[in-house]
Design an enzyme around this catalytic site. Structure first.
Site, short mmCIF file in Angstrom:
data_model
loop_
_atom_site.label_atom_id
_atom_site.label_comp_id
_atom_site.label_asym_id
_atom_site.label_seq_id
_atom_site.Cartn_x
_atom_site.Cartn_y
_atom_site.Cartn_z
N ASP A 1 -13.23 -1.04 2.02
CA ASP A 1 -13.40 0.17 1.23
C ASP A 1 -14.26 -0.18 0.02
O ASP A 1 -14.57 -1.34 -0.23
CB ASP A 1 -12.02 0.67 0.79
N ASP B 1 -5.84 2.00 2.05
CA ASP B 1 -4.81 2.24 1.04
C ASP B 1 -4.06 3.54 1.25
O ASP B 1 -2.99 3.74 0.69
CB ASP B 1 -5.41 2.22 -0.37
N ASP C 1 -4.53 5.69 6.78
CA ASP C 1 -5.22 4.45 7.17
C ASP C 1 -4.34 3.57 8.06
O ASP C 1 -4.83 2.59 8.64
CB ASP C 1 -5.60 3.64 5.92
#
Length: 860
Positions: A303, A585, A589
């Site tokens: 990310d 997070d 996910d």
């Protein structure tokens, strides 16, 4: 357009009430699982596959009339069992300590203020605030819900989330997968429904990991080889006319020489130390055996926010149709310098709407303002305070009527308060539902190209009934403005990405942010090169094979991804043979984290759902920590191979006397006997082997491409059986022969017996110990000679070798031990001959490593 805001009224317990109830009820903790008694765990270490092999051998030794051998074998079993038990205990305690680094937390209302507390401090009567991604830590009764969806699969097995209504119960162990809510604690700890289920499921055993399967394969392979070799040599002994008892002695010696008794304790120690070292670098491993898997990572999907950037957001610019504003503040402080070129009332209205559509807050703690909740939403609260907007005061004037929480697919959220609808979200998710003033799109692009994260804020006035759905609420909006937040890159991100490239690991940024924002950050940290591209989730090919081919490059950036996109990316890369580490997070996910070989969750900003699904939790949310974990994973795998190389080299030296005895039809005496083999394995070799299992990561462990190999492969066999082992065996036999020559024996004459043979055997034993001491240092690296490896990097090895030499002295010169083993201290000539094992092993090691360095140049 004038707008107002809201916040929750004063609710919940006081601190004094909560403290009193906690003292009376006890902590909100599940009953500790019923562990197997220590005596049973110790017994299990005495009856595993290797141990059973030795029990049988010891029993047969007694039957054959060799009680000394039987006792010695039983001592080996007991000592190995005790050591393995101690290591298991150590690993268990280490896991418990590591778990304390990441305690579960809950958001409650205490003294009328929302705050985070350890979940263990929840008490009956506490008011708990629920948000997407939270783990429910007690049995609750819902007071307020806003589109709340709860994953109850941990209790019911149903994969479809439930939508409980006000007044219904939700139970500990479940997760909030969507929406928001407020609830009151009704049961904690051992009184929860989860506690009852936990008592029924404590006996379940997890499935074996790839490393465990590999260890089982190695164990059974070595055991099969040991038994087969022992049987073959027993047959040879009988064919040579050796009495069955002596032949059996010979067979047992061969079997014992081949079995690596310290394999399983060394593996446990190496994994536990690897996990502890990772924890010291802010990476919490939730499964010890995942330590080794990390070393095989070939692709990292990371990310952007918080991983490559600091996740310390602050509002720096605001664009409104009638003007702009810049905000110059420090952290989350509520004061800042604000320069506004438009109407200040419009700026306050925009801030009020933004903070109404957020749950993050900033509070003062120990003289410092800190964020609670999502850092971006906390930054919006700080921004509102800086322009003079109080969320609490606005709350009482105009409370919420309905809320439609943020959703990763809609990428926006909305609040209905009074006769107003407030909306905040990604610009491309809000603009289609707005009247967009001229210049909005150009401003958005300009802000995004600078790497700023941009939010759109909009509102509308209701003329009818309260909307019942988000689609009905989020229409016919008026754009109030754009809020640009700064989240600078982490200082070490560029260096960590460079380390990945050296290690042959490809990296892709997979983010939900705007493509221009993602591109700007990727360029700044060195991830995106001039010839690389930025894709969006919407543009990804529908065919998984095409998707894998598109992404299988270094430095790819994929923006505006959905959780489904992340799952497909993990699957596509796995099908192309990659070992994928995927960061995440959010609650959605979790599927991608489970699909990846290594799921990596954020410890600070991640949800409980993501952390439960992950193998690795970053306590600092830093991309560099992933690289450090990969480095330690590679070091752990290398340590296991170091141990095997060390022990298999010893196997060759221990087997050589028996092979020579067999090839000479029994005329050449055994240089060392079975009891000496046992003394070598359990007395002198154990500590150096364990020290090799604790070897820290080398300076160049990331300077090679990742490989996924078996622990035992051709390279390891060639090094142990083709180079180090034969040299050590030759040094042993040379020391034996030289010692006999020094004592008067000459070739062709009958071999001596009595004290001369005992002294020669002592010389051979000494040569093996010296050779293994040199071998321990040689095994620290497969590419660098001994003198090029830092000696103090593994001080445990220095201590272990010193203990090994001390044990050698005891075995040679303490009369009871020497008589038991059938040896005496060698003559000074025999000792000097044994001492030559050190330069012989180190010289062979240096030559082999030099040849390996030259070989690529010769072939390439």
């Amino acid at each position: 357009m004038s707008v107002t805001g809201s916040a929750p009224a004063r609710l919940g317990l006081t601190s004094e009430q909560a403290t009193a109830r906690l003292h009376a009820e006890g902590p909100n903790r599940l009953p500790a699982p019923r562990r197997m008694p220590a005596w049973r765990r110790l017994l299990a270490e005495m009856v595993h596959f290797f141990a059973l092999l030795f029990w049988v051998a010891g029993g047969l030794a007694f039957i054959a009339g060799m009680p000394q051998l039987g006792v010695a074998v039983f001592v080996v079993i007991v000592l190995n069992g005790l050591f393995a038990f101690a290591q298991e205990q150590r690993a268990e305690h280490a896991s418990e300590r590591l778990g304390e680094l990441l305690p579960r937390r809950a958001t409650v209302v205490r003294d009328g203020v929302g705050r985070q507390i350890p979940a263990e401090e929840l008490v009956i009567g506490d008011v708990v605030l629920l948000a997407e991604g939270d783990r429910i830590s007690a049995d609750l009764r819902l007071d307020v819900t806003h589109a709340l969806a709860v994953d109850t699969s941990a209790l019911t097995g149903e994969s479809v989330p439930e939508h409980p209504a006000v007044g219904e119960e939700v139970h500990a162990g479940c997760f909030v997968v969507e929406g928001e809510g407020r609830a009151t604690v009704e049961a904690t700890g051992r009184h929860t429904r989860l506690a009852g289920i936990a008592r029924l499921t404590q006996a379940q055993r997890p499935a074996p990991t790839p490393l465990r399967k590999e260890l089982d394969r190695v164990s059974r392979l070595i055991a099969a080889v040991a038994v087969a070799v022992g049987a073959v040599f027993f047959g040879v002994a009988l064919l040579l006319g050796t009495p069955p008892s002596a032949g059996f002695l010979f067979a047992v010696g061969v079997t014992v020489a081949v079995v690596p008794e310290g394999l399983l304790p060394t593996v446990t120690l190496s994994l536990a130390m690897g996990a502890q070292r990772m924890a010291g670098r802010h990476a919490l491993v939730r499964n010890l055996e995942a330590v080794e898997t990390l070393g095989s990572t070939t692709f990292i999907c990371t990310d952007k926010t918080g991983t490559l950037t600091r996740n310390e957001m602050s509002v720096v610019e605001v664009w409104m149709p009638d003007g702009t504003a810049t905000i110059d503040g420090n952290g989350y402080e509520p004061t800042a310098t604000v320069h506004c070129t438009g109407g200040e009332a419009a700026l306050r209205d925009l801030a009020r709407v933004a903070v109404r559509c957020s749950s993050g807050r900033v509070t003062e703690k120990d003289g410092r303002w800190v964020a609670h909740g999502d850092p971006m939403e906390a930054a919006l609260d700080a921004f509102a305070r800086r322009v003079g907007v109080s969320a609490d005061e606005d709350a009482h004037r105009n409370p919420d009527v309905a809320r439609f929480p943020f959703d990763t697919r809609r990428r926006r959220m909305s609040v209905v308060a009074g006769n107003m609808v407030f909306v905040k979200g990604a610009p491309d998710a809000v603009f289609p539902r707005c009247t967009v003033p001229p210049g909005s799109t150009d401003t958005l692009r300009a802000l995004a190209r600078r790497g700023l994260r941009v939010l759109a804020v909009a509102a509308r006035e209701l003329t009818g009934e309260t909307p019942e759905s988000d689609a009905d609420a989020e229409r016919d909006l008026t754009l109030l403005g754009l809020i640009a937040l700064e989240d600078p890159p982490r200082q070490g991100a560029a260096a960590a990405l460079a380390a990945c490239r050296r290690a042959g690991i490809r990296v892709a940024m997979v983010t939900g942010d705007h493509p221009d924002t993602a591109r700007a950050i990727a360029v700044e940290v060195g991830l995106l090169g001039p010839d690389q591209f930025v894709a969006t989730g919407h543009d990804l090919p529908s065919d998984d094979a095409e998707l894998g081919a598109l992404l299988d490059n270094d430095g790819v950036v994929v923006a505006r991804v959905t959780p489904e996109d992340k799952l497909r990316i993990a699957q596509a890369l796995r099908h192309r043979g990659h070992v994928v580490a995927m960061t995440g997070d959010g609650v959605n996910d979790a599927p991608a984290l489970r699909e990846a070989a290594i799921g990596v969750a954020m410890g600070r900003s991640g949800t409980d759902v993501a952390r439960e699904a992950a193998d690795l939790v970053l306590l600092d949310d830093d991309f560099g920590t992933i690289v450090a974990a990969v480095e330690q994973g590679r070091a752990t795998f290398a340590n296991l191979r170091r141990f095997l190389t060390y022990h298999l080299t010893d196997n060759v030296a221990e087997l050589a006397p028996f092979v020579v005895w067999a090839l000479s039809a029994g005329t050449f005496p055994l240089a060392i006997g079975v009891l000496q083999v046992l003394a070598l394995d359990i007395g002198t070799d154990v500590l150096p082997a364990l020290a090799l299992g604790a070897e820290p990561a080398g300076a160049h462990v990331l300077d090679r491409r990742p490989t996924r190999r078996h622990l035992l492969d051709r390279t390891l066999f060639a090094r142990a059986f083709g180079v180090l082992g034969p040299v050590e065996a030759a040094a042993e036999l040379v020391a034996f022969v030289v010692a006999m020559l020094a004592l008067g024996w000459r070739p062709g004459a009958p071999f001596p017996h009595g004290s001369a043979l005992l002294a020669a055997s002592g010389a051979a034993f000494t040569a093996v110990v010296f050779g293994q001491a040199a071998n321990a240092f040689a095994c620290r690296s497969t590419i660098r000679p001994v003198w090029a490896v830092r000696r103090r990097a593994n001080r445990l090895l220095l201590v272990a070798v010193a203990v090994e030499i001390a044990m050698l002295v005891a075995f040679l010169y303490l009369p009871p031990l020497a008589r038991l083993l059938g040896q005496t201290g060698p003559s000074w000539i025999g000792f000097l001959a044994a001492l030559l094992a050190i330069p012989a092993v180190l010289g062979a090691d240096t030559l082999q490593k030099g040849f390996r360095r030259l070989r690529p140049a010769r072939t390439g």
